[in-house]
Design a protein around this motif. Structure first.
Motif, PDB file in Angstrom:
ATOM      1  N   ASP A 235       4.008   2.957  -3.772  1.00 55.51           N
ATOM      2  CA  ASP A 235       2.709   2.347  -3.485  1.00 55.51           C
ATOM      3  C   ASP A 235       2.028   3.143  -2.367  1.00 55.51           C
ATOM      4  OD1 ASP A 235       0.552   0.804  -2.637  1.00 55.51           O
ATOM      5  OD2 ASP A 235       1.603  -1.091  -2.944  1.00 55.51           O
ATOM      6  N   ARG A 236       1.154   4.037  -2.770  1.00 57.65           N
ATOM      7  CA  ARG A 236       0.508   4.956  -1.830  1.00 57.65           C
ATOM      8  C   ARG A 236      -0.295   4.232  -0.738  1.00 57.65           C
ATOM      9  NH1 ARG A 236      -2.211  10.556  -3.052  1.00 57.65           N
ATOM     10  NH2 ARG A 236      -3.216  10.863  -1.062  1.00 57.65           N
ATOM     11  N   ASP A 237      -1.078   3.227  -1.110  1.00 57.79           N
ATOM     12  CA  ASP A 237      -1.893   2.507  -0.131  1.00 57.79           C
ATOM     13  C   ASP A 237      -1.010   1.804   0.895  1.00 57.79           C
ATOM     14  OD1 ASP A 237      -4.272   3.319  -1.330  1.00 57.79           O
ATOM     15  OD2 ASP A 237      -4.400   1.535  -2.595  1.00 57.79           O
ATOM     16  N   TYR A 238       0.055   1.202   0.421  1.00 58.34           N
ATOM     17  CA  TYR A 238       1.007   0.517   1.306  1.00 58.34           C
ATOM     18  C   TYR A 238       1.632   1.498   2.300  1.00 58.34           C
ATOM     19  CZ  TYR A 238       5.439  -1.792   2.586  1.00 58.34           C
ATOM     20  OH  TYR A 238       6.515  -2.311   3.266  1.00 58.34           O
ATOM     21  N   LEU A 239       2.118   2.637   1.798  1.00 56.15           N
ATOM     22  CA  LEU A 239       2.753   3.620   2.691  1.00 56.15           C
ATOM     23  C   LEU A 239       1.756   4.190   3.693  1.00 56.15           C
ATOM     24  CD1 LEU A 239       5.286   5.752   0.620  1.00 56.15           C
ATOM     25  CD2 LEU A 239       5.710   3.901   2.219  1.00 56.15           C
ATOM     26  N   SER A 240       0.551   4.488   3.232  1.00 52.54           N
ATOM     27  CA  SER A 240      -0.458   5.043   4.139  1.00 52.54           C
ATOM     28  C   SER A 240      -0.798   4.058   5.253  1.00 52.54           C
ATOM     29  CB  SER A 240      -1.721   5.425   3.364  1.00 52.54           C
ATOM     30  OG  SER A 240      -1.467   6.515   2.518  1.00 52.54           O
ATOM     31  N   THR A 241      -0.942   2.790   4.906  1.00 50.81           N
ATOM     32  CA  THR A 241      -1.228   1.762   5.914  1.00 50.81           C
ATOM     33  C   THR A 241      -0.051   1.606   6.866  1.00 50.81           C
ATOM     34  OG1 THR A 241      -2.692   0.586   4.404  1.00 50.81           O
ATOM     35  CG2 THR A 241      -1.814  -0.672   6.265  1.00 50.81           C
ATOM     36  N   LEU A 242       1.148   1.578   6.337  1.00 47.23           N
ATOM     37  CA  LEU A 242       2.354   1.450   7.148  1.00 47.23           C
ATOM     38  C   LEU A 242       2.470   2.605   8.137  1.00 47.23           C
ATOM     39  CD1 LEU A 242       4.809  -0.426   7.401  1.00 47.23           C
ATOM     40  CD2 LEU A 242       5.909   0.903   5.604  1.00 47.23           C
ATOM     41  N   VAL A 243       2.241   3.813   7.677  1.00 44.65           N
ATOM     42  CA  VAL A 243       2.317   4.994   8.544  1.00 44.65           C
ATOM     43  C   VAL A 243       1.206   4.969   9.589  1.00 44.65           C
ATOM     44  CG1 VAL A 243       2.068   7.514   8.584  1.00 44.65           C
ATOM     45  CG2 VAL A 243       3.536   6.425   6.876  1.00 44.65           C
ATOM     46  N   SER A 244       0.005   4.651   9.168  1.00 42.84           N
ATOM     47  CA  SER A 244      -1.132   4.620  10.085  1.00 42.84           C
ATOM     48  C   SER A 244      -0.912   3.612  11.220  1.00 42.84           C
ATOM     49  CB  SER A 244      -2.396   4.262   9.311  1.00 42.84           C
ATOM     50  OG  SER A 244      -3.500   4.198  10.157  1.00 42.84           O
ATOM     51  N   GLU A 245      -0.487   2.411  10.871  1.00 48.12           N
ATOM     52  CA  GLU A 245      -0.266   1.376  11.891  1.00 48.12           C
ATOM     53  C   GLU A 245       0.938   1.707  12.777  1.00 48.12           C
ATOM     54  OE1 GLU A 245      -2.413  -1.197  12.586  1.00 48.12           O
ATOM     55  OE2 GLU A 245      -3.616  -0.032  11.177  1.00 48.12           O
ATOM     56  N   THR A 246       1.968   2.291  12.201  1.00 49.06           N
ATOM     57  CA  THR A 246       3.133   2.704  12.989  1.00 49.06           C
ATOM     58  C   THR A 246       2.724   3.760  14.010  1.00 49.06           C
ATOM     59  OG1 THR A 246       4.725   2.172  11.264  1.00 49.06           O
ATOM     60  CG2 THR A 246       5.387   3.855  12.852  1.00 49.06           C
TER      61      THR A 246
END
Length: 106
Positions: free
Chosen positions: A82-93
């Motif tokens: 899930d690209r959107d999920y991973l991108s959000t997870l990385v961005s917030e981390t």
């Protein structure tokens, strides 16, 4: 066992919505960076994210394990499709991670 280069590139591509993603070979596996900050590791074809409160709140499944023997626990990310999920997870981390220390000139 080292990670497959195709898997490393796949993870980098999946996280690319968070910023400039670069994977660097480290000790036979990979560190993965976003805009210069290391946010995770790719070891034995598995993706591990540095633990942060922001990441903990966004995780669908909380699974902590060491990426290699003797390491501290990281968030193990099994859902890498899930690209959107991973991108959000990385961005917030990355918002919670410190900037890297400047390298000393020799």
């Amino acid at each position: 066992m080292a990670s497959n280069a195709d898997f490393v590139q796949y993870i980098a591509d999946q996280c690319s919505g968070a910023g400039e993603i670069v994977a660097k070979k480290m000790f036979g596996d990979y560190g993965i960076y976003c805009d210069g900050k290391i946010f995770g590791l790719i070891c034995d074809d598995s993706f591990y994210l540095k633990p942060t409160e922001a990441g903990r709140k966004l995780l669908r499944v909380l699974d902590m394990r060491p990426p290699y023997e003797g390491a501290k626990d990281y968030f193990y990310i099994a859902d890498v499709d899930d690209r959107d999920y991973l991108s959000t997870l990385v961005s917030e981390t990355c918002k919670e991670l410190p900037m890297p220390k400047p390298k000393k000139k020799k």
